[in-house]
Design a protein around this motif. Structure first.
Motif, PDB file in Angstrom:
ATOM      1  N   GLN A  27       7.235  18.014 -34.990  1.00 40.84           N
ATOM      2  CA  GLN A  27       7.603  18.333 -36.360  1.00 40.84           C
ATOM      3  C   GLN A  27       6.494  19.144 -37.015  1.00 40.84           C
ATOM      4  O   GLN A  27       5.320  18.783 -36.938  1.00 40.84           O
ATOM      5  N   GLY A  28       6.846  20.270 -37.613  1.00 39.93           N
ATOM      6  CA  GLY A  28       5.870  21.123 -38.283  1.00 39.93           C
ATOM      7  C   GLY A  28       5.409  22.303 -37.447  1.00 39.93           C
ATOM      8  O   GLY A  28       4.775  23.215 -37.979  1.00 39.93           O
ATOM      9  N   THR A  43      10.005  26.681 -38.943  1.00 37.58           N
ATOM     10  CA  THR A  43       9.250  25.459 -38.690  1.00 37.58           C
ATOM     11  C   THR A  43      10.200  24.395 -38.157  1.00 37.58           C
ATOM     12  O   THR A  43      11.207  24.074 -38.790  1.00 37.58           O
ATOM     13  N   MET A  45      11.786  20.903 -37.415  1.00 34.85           N
ATOM     14  CA  MET A  45      11.811  19.649 -38.153  1.00 34.85           C
ATOM     15  C   MET A  45      12.266  18.480 -37.276  1.00 34.85           C
ATOM     16  O   MET A  45      11.555  17.502 -37.149  1.00 34.85           O
ATOM     17  N   VAL A  62      13.170  24.802 -40.690  1.00 32.80           N
ATOM     18  CA  VAL A  62      13.073  25.367 -42.029  1.00 32.80           C
ATOM     19  C   VAL A  62      12.698  26.831 -41.868  1.00 32.80           C
ATOM     20  O   VAL A  62      11.761  27.173 -41.139  1.00 32.80           O
ATOM     21  N   GLY A  67      16.680  24.941 -45.312  1.00 37.47           N
ATOM     22  CA  GLY A  67      17.043  24.284 -44.069  1.00 37.47           C
ATOM     23  C   GLY A  67      17.959  25.166 -43.237  1.00 37.47           C
ATOM     24  O   GLY A  67      18.773  25.935 -43.767  1.00 37.47           O
TER      25      GLY A  67
END
Length: 81
Positions: A27-28, A43, A45, A62, A67
Motif C-alpha cells: 500500500q502506497g 498509487t 491501495m 489512486v 480512486g
C-alpha cells in the motif's frame, strides 16, 4: 514486542518462457498498470478479492487524487516504480 507497522501487500509473479520475475507491492507504492486500452500510473491501495468465481478480482489505486479500479482480467502488466 509491539507491532509498530503493518502494510498490506501483494506478490505478483510474471513469467515469460523460462524467465520468472517476482514483484512485491505494498500500500502506497507507485505503480504503472497496463491494460489493453491504456496505461495508468498511480498509487497502489489494495486488492479486492472476488467473493464468487464469476466475479473478478479488482486492483484499487489512486490517480490524481481520485480512486481508480482495474479488473484483474484487464491487466496486461504491472510495474513497481
Amino acid at each position: 514486542m509491539d507491532i509498530t507497522s503493518l502494510l498490506p501487500g501483494v506478490k505478483i509473479v510474471k513469467e515469460d518462457g523460462e524467465v520468472k520475475e517476482e514483484v512485491f507491492i505494498s500500500q502506497g507504492d507507485k505503480i504503472k498498470v497496463t491494460t489493453a486500452d491504456e496505461t495508468i500510473t498511480g498509487t497502489f491501495m489494495l486488492v479486492e478479492f472476488a467473493r464468487y468465481s464469476e466475479e473478478d478480482d479488482i486492483l484499487h489505486m489512486v490517480r490524481d487524487d481520485e480512486g481508480f479500479a482495474v479488473q484483474f482480467d484487464q491487466i496486461i502488466d504491472i510495474v513497481k516504480l
